[in-house]
Design an enzyme around this catalytic site. Structure first.
Site, PDB file in Angstrom:
ATOM      1  N   LYS A  94       0.855  -1.181   0.000  1.00 23.05           N
ATOM      2  CA  LYS A  94       0.000   0.000   0.000  1.00 23.05           C
ATOM      3  C   LYS A  94       0.893   1.233   0.000  1.00 23.05           C
ATOM      4  CE  LYS A  94      -4.578   0.681   0.372  1.00 23.05           C
ATOM      5  NZ  LYS A  94      -5.641  -0.137  -0.214  1.00 23.05           N
ATOM      6  N   GLY A 194     -20.446   6.504   5.351  1.00 26.59           N
ATOM      7  CA  GLY A 194     -19.476   6.834   4.306  1.00 26.59           C
ATOM      8  C   GLY A 194     -20.062   6.553   2.938  1.00 26.59           C
ATOM      9  N   GLY A 196     -18.817   7.513  -0.270  1.00 28.24           N
ATOM     10  CA  GLY A 196     -17.922   7.824  -1.371  1.00 28.24           C
ATOM     11  C   GLY A 196     -18.298   6.972  -2.566  1.00 28.24           C
ATOM     12  N   VAL A 198     -17.569   3.858  -3.350  1.00 32.13           N
ATOM     13  CA  VAL A 198     -18.005   2.505  -2.985  1.00 32.13           C
ATOM     14  C   VAL A 198     -19.315   2.555  -2.210  1.00 32.13           C
ATOM     15  CG1 VAL A 198     -17.430   0.424  -1.683  1.00 32.13           C
ATOM     16  CG2 VAL A 198     -15.650   1.611  -2.976  1.00 32.13           C
TER      17      VAL A 198
END
Length: 367
Positions: A94, A194, A196, A198
């Protein structure tokens, strides 16, 4: 000579990398700085036994470098488990860029980052993550082939978010099957935290099936927009962790299941897209198990994105990506069964299966 006791706060400064709690036998950590563009980034390579370390780049305005380092260590480790449990020949890596994605992006910055990725000669392959979009990856691709999730017009698989959301949806349905006896989400109260790329796509799937969806996000404008588009409610309670819902779906940043929240959660299932949802996978995973809350391991059910970008390496089509992602449903049920038979938390069961695959490959590689 040291004459005073060292405080806990000072320990990371004495052992700034290997002394981090999140350090878990990582193979390589690369600190990247480019003076001309202002780039400050960290690449974490956790494990490459199964193959090159593939994982997205996160662009975030971290409060300090310690926070960024901790995040890249946790995220890269999670990618190792994600690829292993999904049957992909990939390791875990990552990257994080310490910057504000809303105002600090530039072609020059991404070109500089791409050069650092290229210097690793394919040991790390990057992709998009929080704060990064497909056009950003196209800029990285200008200077290195070691990038996935690029535009379809450039031969890539495009934005992986829709496939990620589909995998979370499949994992959530499997959890419902295990907990309620049916995988139908119609009429189920689901709180998505959340929204966003996705989270919004997940809301779309849930709304189409007839779930009673509530959404929460720090962006008020996004809340209003998504609420109107999909006909879902905005959560207005004081503490979303105490919300009386069937399913809690964390789809923002990680560690929302922590000492402050784990005993407040009223949901019967936790299934979301966020990485590293358990602040402490041992303690908080065990508490959820004892409370009878079904936890769908994040690195399992949010693996659709890496399955999608892996298509660029393995050369399979979109239909195969979706087929493999849909299989998250079966794998989730298998892990629940394994956990129950072996008296493990779902998190530990998933990790054990992933670790067994890595160990088996390590033995094969030494023959």
């Amino acid at each position: 000579m040291v004459t005073e006791l060292t405080t806990v706060a000072e320990l990371p400064k004495i052992d700034p990398v290997f002394g981090q709690v999140s350090y878990d036998n990582h193979e390589q950590i690369v600190f990247c700085h480019d003076k001309d563009t202002g780039l400050k980034a960290i690449i974490g390579i956790h494990n490459t036994v199964l193959g090159p370390a593939l994982g997205g780049t996160r662009m975030w305005k971290y409060q300090n470098e310690w926070e960024a380092l901790n995040d890249v260590l946790r995220l890269s480790r999670g990618m190792t488990y994600k690829s292993a449990i999904s049957g992909l020949d990939l390791g875990g890596g990552k990257a994080v860029i310490i910057a504000d994605s809303k105002k600090d992006k530039s072609p020059e910055l991404f070109h500089a980052f791409g050069k650092f990725v290229h210097s690793l000669s394919g040991k790390y392959i990057t992709a998009e993550d929080v704060g990064i979009d497909t056009p950003d990856m196209d800029l990285v691709h200008d200077v290195t082939p070691y990038v996935t999730g690029i535009s379809e017009s450039r031969g890539g698989s495009g934005n992986p978010s829709p496939v990620t959301a589909y995998g979370v949806y499949m994992g959530m349905k499997a959890a419902a099957k295990y907990k309620f006896g049916s995988d139908s989400l119609e009429g189920k109260k689901i709180l998505v935290q959340g929204i966003g790329h996705v989270g919004e796509t997940l809301v779309s799937h849930l709304a189409k099936e007839g779930a009673l969806v509530q959404i929460a996000d720090i962006n008020e404008e996004r809340l209003t927009e998504v609420s109107k588009q999909y006909g879902v409610a905005i959560y207005t309670g004081e503490n979303l962790y105490s919300a009386e819902v069937d399913i809690y779906s964390p789809c923002a940043l990680g560690a929302t299941i922590n000492d402050d929240t784990v005993n407040k959660i009223q949901a019967k299932i936790i299934a979301g897209a966020a990485n590293n949802q358990l602040a402490n996978e041992n303690i908080h995973g065990q508490i959820l198990k004892e409370r009878g809350i079904v936890y769908a391991p994040d690195f399992l059910i949010n693996a659709g994105g890496i399955i999608n970008v892996y298509a660029e390496i393995a050369k399979y089509d979109k239909a195969e990506s979706l087929r493999r992602t849909e299989n998250i449903y079966n794998t989730t049920l298998e892990i629940f069964d394994y956990a129950e038979k072996n008296n493990l938390t779902n998190q530990k069961a998933a990790m054990a299966i992933a670790e067994n695959r890595i160990e088996q490959r390590k033995k094969e590689n030494t023959k």
